[in-house]
Each structure stands twice: as structure tokens, then as C-alpha cells.
Write a protein that holds these residues in place. Structure first.
Motif, mmCIF file in Angstrom:
data_model
loop_
_atom_site.group_PDB
_atom_site.id
_atom_site.type_symbol
_atom_site.label_atom_id
_atom_site.label_comp_id
_atom_site.label_asym_id
_atom_site.label_seq_id
_atom_site.Cartn_x
_atom_site.Cartn_y
_atom_site.Cartn_z
ATOM 1 N N ALA A 152 0.827 -1.210 0.000
ATOM 2 C CA ALA A 152 0.000 0.000 0.000
ATOM 3 C C ALA A 152 0.858 1.255 0.000
ATOM 4 C CB ALA A 152 -0.944 0.002 1.207
ATOM 5 N N MET A 153 2.120 1.131 0.425
ATOM 6 C CA MET A 153 2.994 2.301 0.401
ATOM 7 C C MET A 153 3.313 2.737 -1.034
ATOM 8 S SD MET A 153 6.692 0.818 1.701
ATOM 9 C CE MET A 153 6.087 -0.425 2.840
ATOM 10 N N LEU A 154 2.913 1.921 -2.011
ATOM 11 C CA LEU A 154 3.105 2.286 -3.416
ATOM 12 C C LEU A 154 1.832 2.839 -4.059
ATOM 13 C CD1 LEU A 154 5.238 -0.742 -4.717
ATOM 14 C CD2 LEU A 154 6.048 1.534 -4.028
ATOM 15 N N ASP A 155 0.806 3.073 -3.257
ATOM 16 C CA ASP A 155 -0.479 3.515 -3.813
ATOM 17 C C ASP A 155 -0.352 4.794 -4.642
ATOM 18 O OD1 ASP A 155 -1.800 1.357 -2.792
ATOM 19 O OD2 ASP A 155 -2.816 2.447 -1.175
ATOM 20 N N GLU A 156 0.300 5.798 -4.093
ATOM 21 C CA GLU A 156 0.414 7.068 -4.824
ATOM 22 C C GLU A 156 1.245 6.907 -6.091
ATOM 23 O OE1 GLU A 156 1.728 10.314 -2.437
ATOM 24 O OE2 GLU A 156 0.174 10.032 -0.912
ATOM 25 N N ALA A 157 2.324 6.143 -6.002
ATOM 26 C CA ALA A 157 3.153 5.897 -7.179
ATOM 27 C C ALA A 157 2.356 5.139 -8.233
ATOM 28 C CB ALA A 157 4.399 5.114 -6.790
ATOM 29 N N GLY A 158 1.547 4.179 -7.781
ATOM 30 C CA GLY A 158 0.712 3.421 -8.711
ATOM 31 C C GLY A 158 -0.296 4.308 -9.411
ATOM 32 N N ARG A 167 0.081 7.425 -10.172
ATOM 33 C CA ARG A 167 0.787 8.211 -11.189
ATOM 34 C C ARG A 167 1.105 7.368 -12.416
ATOM 35 N NH1 ARG A 167 3.237 10.321 -6.439
ATOM 36 N NH2 ARG A 167 5.020 8.903 -6.642
ATOM 37 N N VAL A 168 1.518 6.130 -12.186
ATOM 38 C CA VAL A 168 1.844 5.258 -13.319
ATOM 39 C C VAL A 168 0.585 4.956 -14.130
ATOM 40 C CG1 VAL A 168 2.667 2.967 -13.996
ATOM 41 C CG2 VAL A 168 3.864 4.249 -12.203
ATOM 42 N N ARG A 169 -0.521 4.695 -13.442
ATOM 43 C CA ARG A 169 -1.772 4.414 -14.165
ATOM 44 C C ARG A 169 -2.238 5.626 -14.965
ATOM 45 N NH1 ARG A 169 -2.536 1.134 -9.576
ATOM 46 N NH2 ARG A 169 -3.275 2.909 -8.346
ATOM 47 N N ALA A 170 -1.956 6.826 -14.449
ATOM 48 C CA ALA A 170 -2.325 8.039 -15.180
ATOM 49 C C ALA A 170 -1.454 8.213 -16.429
ATOM 50 C CB ALA A 170 -2.190 9.258 -14.274
ATOM 51 N N ASP A 171 -0.192 7.831 -16.311
ATOM 52 C CA ASP A 171 0.730 7.979 -17.437
ATOM 53 C C ASP A 171 0.596 6.862 -18.462
ATOM 54 O OD1 ASP A 171 1.762 10.275 -16.295
ATOM 55 O OD2 ASP A 171 3.459 9.251 -15.341
ATOM 56 N N TYR A 172 0.136 5.700 -18.009
ATOM 57 C CA TYR A 172 0.036 4.538 -18.892
ATOM 58 C C TYR A 172 -1.366 3.945 -18.780
ATOM 59 C CZ TYR A 172 5.139 4.816 -18.886
ATOM 60 O OH TYR A 172 6.446 5.250 -18.997
ATOM 61 N N ARG A 207 7.623 -1.560 -16.144
ATOM 62 C CA ARG A 207 8.938 -1.013 -15.807
ATOM 63 C C ARG A 207 8.805 0.317 -15.062
ATOM 64 N NH1 ARG A 207 14.168 -1.612 -17.851
ATOM 65 N NH2 ARG A 207 13.557 -3.807 -17.956
ATOM 66 N N ALA A 208 7.869 1.153 -15.470
ATOM 67 C CA ALA A 208 7.665 2.437 -14.790
ATOM 68 C C ALA A 208 7.302 2.217 -13.326
ATOM 69 C CB ALA A 208 6.579 3.240 -15.503
#
Length: 212
Positions: free
Chosen positions: A133-139, A141-146, A156-157
Motif C-alpha cells: 500500500a505504500m506504493l499507492d500514490e506511485a501506482g 501516477r503510473v496508471r495516469a501515465d500509462y 517497468r515504470a
């Protein structure tokens, strides 16, 4: 596939070979350890730091967990395994560098990106869900970009983003802040691509990873 019986046979080869050949090294290690580098890596069986960096016993202090993740500094009740290892490495072993090494085809990063463990009960994926869950915010952003998260580029992102998250979380620890400010401790990000065996290093100035 290796079973424990095969591992015992491997131990016997080591005991009669490598251990005997390096008795002087093992005698020194029996007196203590003084590694200069701590490596935080994933538990994935395909990403073995000592093999990738070709190190000997006693040369690197390694902590492995799902996703090679470092939680932020916190004092809430709980079992803080990674934080305890960091504290020991930084304050007692006095390591001079901490390397966060992510890797390709990481199951933890895949689960974070695809949210495959959300809502799972502890023991059935819930522990993994809480951890990543500590990757929620990063996830997010990646979903928004891809928009298509099933591509190799999205995967990879996410894997590279996880390394950046752990580096940022390391800097929430007061002891790390102090030592980094004094110049006695350096943080490094790395990524090992399982598919081609290439190690990439994070350039914190640009935020990009480049082959070593």
C-alpha cells in the motif's frame, strides 16, 4: 527444481570446498562484521544481491522483502523489521552507503499496479496488500501515465517508481537525514533487469536510470 535435500548437498560441497579454501576469511568473520554497504532488495528468488554484485560473505549487509520496499519512519506499535535493520546498519555497523535495488518482473510491483491484492484477508494476500500500500500514490501516477497497464513500459515504470519511493522513505529517518547531511552516508537507487541481466543506476539529479 531445488529442494532442501539438494541444499544440504550444496552445503556439503561448500563445507568441503569454499569454506576450507577461505578459512582465513571465515576466521575473521567469526570475530565480527564491518560491511560498508547495505543493500535493500526484493525477496524474489531471481534477484540475488551477492551474485549480482559478486560479493563475498561479510561484504554487504542485505535486507530482502517483497518489492525491496522501505516504509517511512514511524513509531506506531508494530513489528518494524526493515526499520530495525536500518537502525542496526546505520547506527551500529555504520554503513557508508545504502542501495535500494528493485528488479524486473517484480510480483509486488505488479500487484501494486494492478491492485490484485486489494481487500484480501490476512493470510490470503492481505499482508501483501498492506505492505505494498505504500506504493499507492506511485501506482496512481503510473496508471495516469500509462492507460494500458499491461504493457512492459507500464510495468517497468512501476518498478522504477518503487525504488524512488523507498529512497524517499529512507530520507524520513532522522538518523539517515543527519548522516546524509554530514556526508557520511550515501543513498543509491539501482534496478536489475532480469530479462537481460543489466543493472541500472538512478541519477538523482535527473531522476533517470541508466545502465551501470
Amino acid at each position: 527444481m531445488t529442494h532442501f535435500a539438494d541444499m544440504i548437498e550444496g552445503y556439503r560441497r561448500f563445507r568441503n570446498g569454499g569454506w576450507q579454501e577461505q578459512r582465513e576469511r571465515w576466521d575473521r568473520l567469526a570475530e565480527g562484521q564491518s560491511p560498508k554497504v547495505m543493500v535493500i532488495a526484493c525477496s524474489d528468488s531471481r534477484s540475488e544481491p551477492s551474485q549480482i554484485f559478486d560479493t563475498n560473505p561479510g561484504e554487504i549487509f542485505v535486507v530482502r522483502n517483497v518489492g525491496a520496499l522501505v516504509p517511512p519512519f514511524e513509531t506506531t506499535p508494530g513489528r518494524h523489521g526493515v526499520s530495525a535493520a536500518l537502525e542496526f546498519a546505520v547506527q551500529f555497523l555504520k554503513v557508508e552507503e545504502i542501495v535500494v535495488m528493485g528488479h524486473g518482473l517484480c510480483g509486488g510491483c505488479h500487484a501494486a499496479l494492478h491492485r490484485t491484492m486489494e481487500g484480501a484477508e490476512p493470510g490470503r494476500g492481505g499482508f501483501v496488500a498492506d505492505w505494498i500500500a505504500m506504493l499507492d500514490e506511485a501506482g496512481d501516477r503510473v496508471r495516469a501515465d500509462y492507460p494500458d497497464i499491461d504493457t512492459p513500459e507500464a510495468r517497468r515504470a512501476m518498478e522504477l517508481a518503487a525504488v524512488r519511493v523507498s529512497i524517499a522513505n529512507l530520507r524520513t529517518f532522522p538518523c539517515i537525514q543527519e548522516k546524509e547531511k554530514r556526508g557520511t552516508l550515501k543513498l543509491r537507487g539501482a534496478f536489475f533487469a532480469i530479462s537481460d541481466g543489466v543493472l541500472h543506476i538512478l541519477d538523482e539529479t535527473t531522476g533517470a536510470f541508466a545502465p551501470a
